[in-house]
Design a protein around this motif. Sequence first.
Motif, mmCIF file in Angstrom:
data_model
loop_
_atom_site.group_PDB
_atom_site.id
_atom_site.type_symbol
_atom_site.label_atom_id
_atom_site.label_comp_id
_atom_site.label_asym_id
_atom_site.label_seq_id
_atom_site.Cartn_x
_atom_site.Cartn_y
_atom_site.Cartn_z
ATOM 1 N N ASP A 102 -4.745 38.492 -33.649
ATOM 2 C CA ASP A 102 -3.772 37.641 -33.113
ATOM 3 C C ASP A 102 -4.311 36.290 -33.280
ATOM 4 O OD1 ASP A 102 -2.200 37.564 -29.710
ATOM 5 O OD2 ASP A 102 -1.771 36.278 -31.749
ATOM 6 N N TYR A 103 -3.313 35.511 -34.013
ATOM 7 C CA TYR A 103 -3.771 34.224 -34.424
ATOM 8 C C TYR A 103 -3.745 33.362 -33.124
ATOM 9 C CZ TYR A 103 1.279 33.525 -35.232
ATOM 10 O OH TYR A 103 2.561 33.464 -34.990
ATOM 11 N N ARG A 104 -2.649 33.521 -32.299
ATOM 12 C CA ARG A 104 -2.255 32.984 -31.019
ATOM 13 C C ARG A 104 -3.548 32.970 -29.913
ATOM 14 N NH1 ARG A 104 2.930 36.125 -30.516
ATOM 15 N NH2 ARG A 104 1.348 37.541 -31.101
ATOM 16 N N SER A 105 -4.423 33.969 -30.190
ATOM 17 C CA SER A 105 -5.203 34.110 -29.029
ATOM 18 C C SER A 105 -6.851 33.570 -29.579
ATOM 19 C CB SER A 105 -5.700 35.689 -28.958
ATOM 20 O OG SER A 105 -6.787 35.982 -27.995
ATOM 21 N N SER A 108 -9.649 35.586 -30.882
ATOM 22 C CA SER A 108 -9.447 36.013 -32.384
ATOM 23 C C SER A 108 -10.409 35.490 -33.177
ATOM 24 C CB SER A 108 -8.127 36.208 -32.723
ATOM 25 O OG SER A 108 -7.293 37.077 -32.166
#
Length: 122
Positions: A102-105, A108
């Motif tokens: 998840d690139y928003r987290s 990650s």
Amino acid sequence: QVQLVESGGGLVQAGGSLRLSCAASRRTSVAMGWFRQAPGKEREFVAVIWWNDGETRYSDSVKGRFTISKDAAKNSVYLQMNSLTPEDTAVYYCAALDRNLDYRSRGSYNYWGQGTQVTVSS
């Protein structure tokens, strides 16, 4: 180990522009992201770009004003920030996304730069 070095932060008036740079010592990630953290707030996702095809994603708060780009030959990514507002004031970090998580987290990303301060005056 990968070192990420940001540069380009500074003080700018509202409505102005800045361009941030992030140079990686080597490229092992699938993508590079930019996050920011304002005083007293959580670190939040800003933008991401994938090395292989240049696909990008942005947070809603910066979409249309910020542009992320890359130079694969230099292992570098950039964040062009236009129409800046005082709400954009924060420390900006670049980070390496190791796998297609998840690139928003924040969790990650496995490598982070030291951050560069962006201050927008009203």
